[in-house]
Design a protein around this motif. Sequence first.
Motif, PDB file in Angstrom:
ATOM      1  N   VAL A  51       0.851  -1.191   0.000  1.00 25.17           N
ATOM      2  CA  VAL A  51       0.000   0.000   0.000  1.00 25.17           C
ATOM      3  C   VAL A  51       0.886   1.240   0.000  1.00 25.17           C
ATOM      4  N   GLY A  53      -0.470   4.384  -0.268  1.00 25.28           N
ATOM      5  CA  GLY A  53      -1.222   5.496   0.297  1.00 25.28           C
ATOM      6  C   GLY A  53      -1.971   6.291  -0.750  1.00 25.28           C
ATOM      7  N   SER A  57      -4.084   2.283  -4.598  1.00 19.44           N
ATOM      8  CA  SER A  57      -3.695   1.215  -3.673  1.00 19.44           C
ATOM      9  C   SER A  57      -4.637   1.142  -2.474  1.00 19.44           C
ATOM     10  N   LEU A  58      -5.178   2.282  -2.047  1.00 21.42           N
ATOM     11  CA  LEU A  58      -6.143   2.253  -0.946  1.00 21.42           C
ATOM     12  C   LEU A  58      -7.453   1.592  -1.381  1.00 21.42           C
ATOM     13  N   THR A  61      -6.865  -2.080  -1.510  1.00 21.63           N
ATOM     14  CA  THR A  61      -6.793  -2.616  -0.149  1.00 21.63           C
ATOM     15  C   THR A  61      -8.183  -2.760   0.460  1.00 21.63           C
ATOM     16  N   THR A  79       3.392  -1.109   3.891  1.00 18.02           N
ATOM     17  CA  THR A  79       3.556   0.221   3.298  1.00 18.02           C
ATOM     18  C   THR A  79       4.803   0.235   2.422  1.00 18.02           C
TER      19      THR A  79
END
Length: 80
Positions: A51, A53, A57-58, A61, A79
């Motif tokens: 991820v 951020g 990617s969020l 997720t 991260t």
Amino acid sequence: MWSSDEKRLDVIRSSNTEKNNSNVLPISDLEFDALLTSSLIQGIDHIAVGVSGGPDSLALTLLLKRWCSTFDVKLTALTV
């Protein structure tokens, strides 16, 4: 690998495309489930996801979290 799910995904994607525009709407939970389930090894019990951020990617997720909850799979976010 896609023999049984390919037609299902085509139907899902075609219904998820705007009629007067070639833009594609965001992936649905159903689409994500079909894609992930068809590409994973059976019996998986833990997935790690990178991820950054950023919004992509969020979103991935969050979709993966829902999928993991449904199928009782542990999710670890890393991260990057």
